[in-house]
Structure formats: structure tokens, C-alpha cells
Design a protein around this motif. Structure first.
Motif, short mmCIF file in Angstrom:
data_model
loop_
_atom_site.label_atom_id
_atom_site.label_comp_id
_atom_site.label_asym_id
_atom_site.label_seq_id
_atom_site.Cartn_x
_atom_site.Cartn_y
_atom_site.Cartn_z
N SER A 38 0.80 -1.23 0.00
CA SER A 38 0.00 0.00 0.00
C SER A 38 0.83 1.28 0.00
CB SER A 38 -0.93 0.01 1.21
OG SER A 38 -0.21 -0.07 2.42
N LEU A 39 2.16 1.18 0.03
CA LEU A 39 3.01 2.35 0.17
C LEU A 39 3.97 2.51 -1.02
CD1 LEU A 39 3.79 1.88 3.93
CD2 LEU A 39 2.87 4.00 2.98
N ASP A 40 4.21 3.77 -1.38
CA ASP A 40 5.18 4.08 -2.43
C ASP A 40 6.58 4.30 -1.87
OD1 ASP A 40 3.37 4.37 -4.84
OD2 ASP A 40 2.46 5.85 -3.49
N ARG A 41 6.66 4.83 -0.64
CA ARG A 41 7.95 5.11 -0.02
C ARG A 41 7.89 4.71 1.46
NH1 ARG A 41 8.49 6.00 -4.71
NH2 ARG A 41 9.32 7.89 -5.75
N VAL A 42 9.00 4.17 1.94
CA VAL A 42 9.20 3.93 3.37
C VAL A 42 10.51 4.59 3.76
CG1 VAL A 42 9.67 2.23 5.18
CG2 VAL A 42 7.86 1.80 3.51
N LEU A 43 10.46 5.42 4.80
CA LEU A 43 11.66 6.05 5.34
C LEU A 43 12.04 5.36 6.63
CD1 LEU A 43 10.58 9.82 5.06
CD2 LEU A 43 11.47 8.31 3.26
N CYS A 44 13.33 5.11 6.81
CA CYS A 44 13.87 4.62 8.08
C CYS A 44 15.14 5.41 8.34
CB CYS A 44 14.14 3.12 8.03
SG CYS A 44 14.61 2.43 9.63
N LEU A 45 15.03 6.42 9.19
CA LEU A 45 16.06 7.43 9.36
C LEU A 45 16.66 7.32 10.75
CD1 LEU A 45 13.93 10.31 7.79
CD2 LEU A 45 15.36 8.64 6.61
N PHE A 46 17.89 6.83 10.83
CA PHE A 46 18.55 6.57 12.10
C PHE A 46 17.70 5.62 12.96
CE2 PHE A 46 19.77 10.99 10.97
CZ PHE A 46 21.14 10.83 10.84
N GLY A 47 17.00 4.71 12.32
CA GLY A 47 16.06 3.87 13.04
C GLY A 47 16.46 2.41 13.05
N PHE A 48 15.44 1.57 13.20
CA PHE A 48 15.64 0.12 13.31
C PHE A 48 14.92 -0.54 12.14
CE2 PHE A 48 15.89 1.91 17.55
CZ PHE A 48 17.09 1.39 18.00
N PRO A 49 15.64 -0.81 11.04
CA PRO A 49 14.99 -1.36 9.86
C PRO A 49 14.56 -2.82 10.06
CG PRO A 49 17.36 -1.22 9.52
CD PRO A 49 17.08 -0.53 10.82
N LEU B 99 14.00 4.29 1.76
CA LEU B 99 15.07 5.26 1.93
C LEU B 99 15.63 5.10 3.34
CD1 LEU B 99 13.01 6.55 -0.24
CD2 LEU B 99 14.33 8.62 0.14
N LEU B 100 16.91 4.82 3.40
CA LEU B 100 17.57 4.49 4.66
C LEU B 100 18.65 5.52 4.94
CD1 LEU B 100 17.38 1.97 6.62
CD2 LEU B 100 19.37 1.08 5.42
N VAL B 101 18.62 6.12 6.13
CA VAL B 101 19.69 7.02 6.57
C VAL B 101 20.38 6.39 7.76
CG1 VAL B 101 20.23 9.23 7.66
CG2 VAL B 101 18.69 9.16 5.69
N GLU B 102 21.70 6.23 7.65
CA GLU B 102 22.50 5.64 8.72
C GLU B 102 23.73 6.51 8.97
OE1 GLU B 102 21.78 0.92 8.68
OE2 GLU B 102 23.04 1.66 7.04
N ALA B 103 24.25 6.43 10.18
CA ALA B 103 25.45 7.18 10.53
C ALA B 103 26.66 6.65 9.77
CB ALA B 103 25.69 7.11 12.03
N GLY B 104 27.48 7.58 9.25
CA GLY B 104 28.73 7.21 8.63
C GLY B 104 29.84 7.10 9.67
N PRO B 105 31.05 6.72 9.26
CA PRO B 105 32.13 6.45 10.23
C PRO B 105 32.55 7.66 11.06
CG PRO B 105 32.95 6.41 7.96
CD PRO B 105 31.48 6.42 7.88
N THR C 167 31.19 16.97 13.28
CA THR C 167 31.05 16.50 11.91
C THR C 167 29.76 15.70 11.80
OG1 THR C 167 33.44 16.34 11.63
CG2 THR C 167 32.08 15.09 10.10
N VAL C 168 28.93 16.06 10.83
CA VAL C 168 27.77 15.26 10.46
C VAL C 168 28.17 14.44 9.24
CG1 VAL C 168 25.38 15.29 9.63
CG2 VAL C 168 26.12 16.93 11.38
N ASP C 169 28.03 13.13 9.34
CA ASP C 169 28.47 12.22 8.28
C ASP C 169 27.45 11.09 8.20
OD1 ASP C 169 29.85 10.64 6.45
OD2 ASP C 169 31.17 9.78 7.98
N VAL C 170 26.58 11.13 7.19
CA VAL C 170 25.54 10.12 7.08
C VAL C 170 25.49 9.56 5.66
CG1 VAL C 170 24.15 11.18 8.90
CG2 VAL C 170 23.71 11.77 6.51
N ARG C 171 24.93 8.36 5.55
CA ARG C 171 24.70 7.71 4.26
C ARG C 171 23.21 7.63 3.99
NH1 ARG C 171 29.13 8.75 5.05
NH2 ARG C 171 31.00 7.45 5.04
N LEU C 172 22.82 8.11 2.83
CA LEU C 172 21.43 8.03 2.38
C LEU C 172 21.36 7.03 1.24
CD1 LEU C 172 18.47 8.81 1.98
CD2 LEU C 172 19.23 10.88 0.79
#
Length: 284
Positions: free
Chosen positions: A161-172, A188-194, A272-277
Motif C-alpha cells: 500500500s506504500l510508495d515510499r518507506v523512510l527509516c532514518l537513524f532507526g531500526f529497519p 530510503l535508509l539514513v544511517e550514521a557514517g564512520p 562532523t555530520v556524516d551520514v549515508r542516504l
């Protein structure tokens, strides 16, 4: 561009579709879930709770709201919004879930970005979080979405039923995300980079762990679409925003007492903000 609430909810007890009527969501079997005065609905059965009051506390939600509304993560929100809207048809409605929505910052930013585009589609928005305090805050701040207390492990959402799911710094929970997405829909997944918040981590921990090797494989049920890195610097002035940042991250509980004391003594901090999208398409 217009926004509307997302209607394809599912009963958390039997998985049947829910219908909204007379201030409640009900399924054909007779299960009924009242809509709170603030506009959200609680769809987290007691058997799916790991504690009496799971998720972020009221204080943690307030800290996150102050930090995010100060604009420190707005570049992340704007990048996520652009990715959500990329390749979306201008006609029809784009349905989007923020899985672990917190107090709704990223969905509100999505609406703002979409309103600035002439060809943006209509949006049907759903926010789910296990914290009732987060969902309560989200419902108060934006009435144009459906806000649900629930868990990513058992999303109260109808399949496909969904076109997009966001999981941003969350628990996929990839099987659940694949289940609720339409074929070709995107995660779309956002996670912390090194180096994300490295300066804070170097203060609160005796040593900083080496970065994990990146996982190039797409999750089961998905194909990789793209991945981008967002990296920039922020300056925090005063003890209050530093305390808010620490309170909204897992580091608050992971750091020892001495580390938290060192953070509390700070009056300014360069970070420093360093994330992966990453974008993943649901396999057809």
C-alpha cells in the motif's frame, strides 16, 4: 500539491483492513481502536511491548524536537525529501511512511519541500513510532498525516500500500518494509557514517571503535538504487544544545557516568555530520 492522511491501516491483532468511523479505527472482526483527542491512534498490542512505556521518553522527544528545529539536521531532511520526490509522477498520490517517525520532523520537512515544487505529487503521509510521547508530539505539530503508535516489527499497514518507506537513524525491519511497499516502491535508509559525531564520541568514550565495513549488498526483497554521502560541519554553542544532542542519541545510555560528565561540562562543540542516504527499490 496537497497532503492527506494515509488510510490503508491494518488491524494489529488479525491483519484485517481497518476502517475509520466515529472517532475510531475498526476491522471486520470487531476490534476497535479509539482515535485520541490529539488525532493519533494506538496500534501497539500489549504483547508487542517490551516495557510498560517503550521507546523515547517525553524528555528525549522534547530534546530531539529542540535540536532538529534548530536546523542542525535540515540538510539531511532536504536530501531525504528530494529523494522521496525524485521520479515521482506529478499526477496521483504518493503514499509515504516514516517508520520510527519521532516527533514528525522529517515528514513536516517533506511537506515543505514538496510545497516548493510546482510538479510535486499529492502526499498521503503516515508516521509510526513505538513511543507514545513521540507520536503525541507529532500529532500536535501536524494534523495533515496519520500518526500511529506501533512497531516496525509488525507494521499495522496493509500489504502493498506504500510508495515510499523512510527509516532514518532507526531500526529497519526489511521483511516488513518489503511487505508494505508496492512493487517498485522505494525504501530510503539514513544511517550514521564512520565520522558521524566523532568529536562527541571522542569526548564521552575512552576510545572510539573503528568504523564498520560498509555492506554493499541490498537487503532481501530489494535492489540497490543509489547511495550518497552527506557530510558537513555544525557548531553547537551553549550547554543546552549539546545536552539535547546527547539526549536524542543512543550515546546517552551507552556512555559511562564519566563520559556524560565530560559532555555536561562543555559550553561549545564543533561536530562532523556524516551520514549515508541509501535508496532501495522493492523487487517486483
Amino acid at each position: 500539491m496537497s497532503t492527506s492522511s494515509f488510510e490503508a491501516l491494518a488491524c494489529p491483532l488479525d491483519g484485517d483492513p481497518l476502517e475509520r468511523s466515529d472517532g475510531a479505527w475498526r476491522c471486520a472482526a470487531g476490534h476497535s481502536f479509539d482515535i485520541a483527542r490529539q488525532g493519533y491512534v494506538h496500534l501497539l498490542p500489549v504483547q508487542n511491548k517490551r516495557s510498560r512505556d517503550p521507546g523515547d521518553s517525553k524528555a528525549m522527544v522534547a530534546a530531539r524536537r529542540r535540536f532538529l528545529e534548530a536546523g542542525h539536521y535540515r540538510p539531511i531532511a532536504e536530501a531525504v525529501s528530494r529523494a522521496v520526490l525524485a521520479e515521482a509522477p506529478a499526477c496521483g498520490t504518493l503514499s509515504c511512511l516514516d517508520a520510527g517517525c519521532g516527533e514528525g520532523f522529517y515528514l513536516r520537512e517533506l511537506v515543505e519541500v514538496a510545497e516548493g515544487q510546482n510538479d510535486a505529487p499529492a502526499l498521503a503521509l503516515l508516521g509510526v513510532d513505538i513511543s507514545k510521547w513521540a507520536v503525541l508530539a507529532a500529532a500536535k505539530l501536524h494534523q495533515g498525516a496519520t500518526w500511529v503508535v506501533g512497531t516496525n516489527a509488525h507494521l499495522p499497514v496493509q500489504a502493498g500500500s506504500l510508495d515510499r518507506v523512510l527509516c532514518l537513524f532507526g531500526f529497519p525491519v526489511y521483511p516488513e518494509f518489503a511487505r508494505v511497499l508496492k512493487p517498485g516502491g522505494e525504501l530510503l535508509l539514513v544511517e550514521a557514517g564512520p565520522d558521524h559525531l566523532r568529536e562527541l564520541r571522542e569526548i564521552i568514550y575512552p576510545s572510539v571503535k573503528p568504523p564498520r565495513e560498509g555492506d554493499a549488498a541490498a537487503p532481501d526483497g530489494f535492489t540497490r538504487h543509489s547511495c550518497e554521502t552527506l557530510r558537513y560541519a555544525i557548531e553547537l554553542e551553549g550547554a543546552a544544545p549539546i545536552a539535547d544532542l546527547l539526549a536524542m542519541t543512543p550515546h546517552l545510555h551507552r556512555a559511562g557516568a564519566e563520559g556524560r560528565e565530560r559532555a555536561a561540562a562543555l559550553t561549545s562543540l564543533s561536530l562532523t555530520v556524516d551520514v549515508r542516504l541509501a535508496r532501495f527499490a522493492r523487487a517486483s
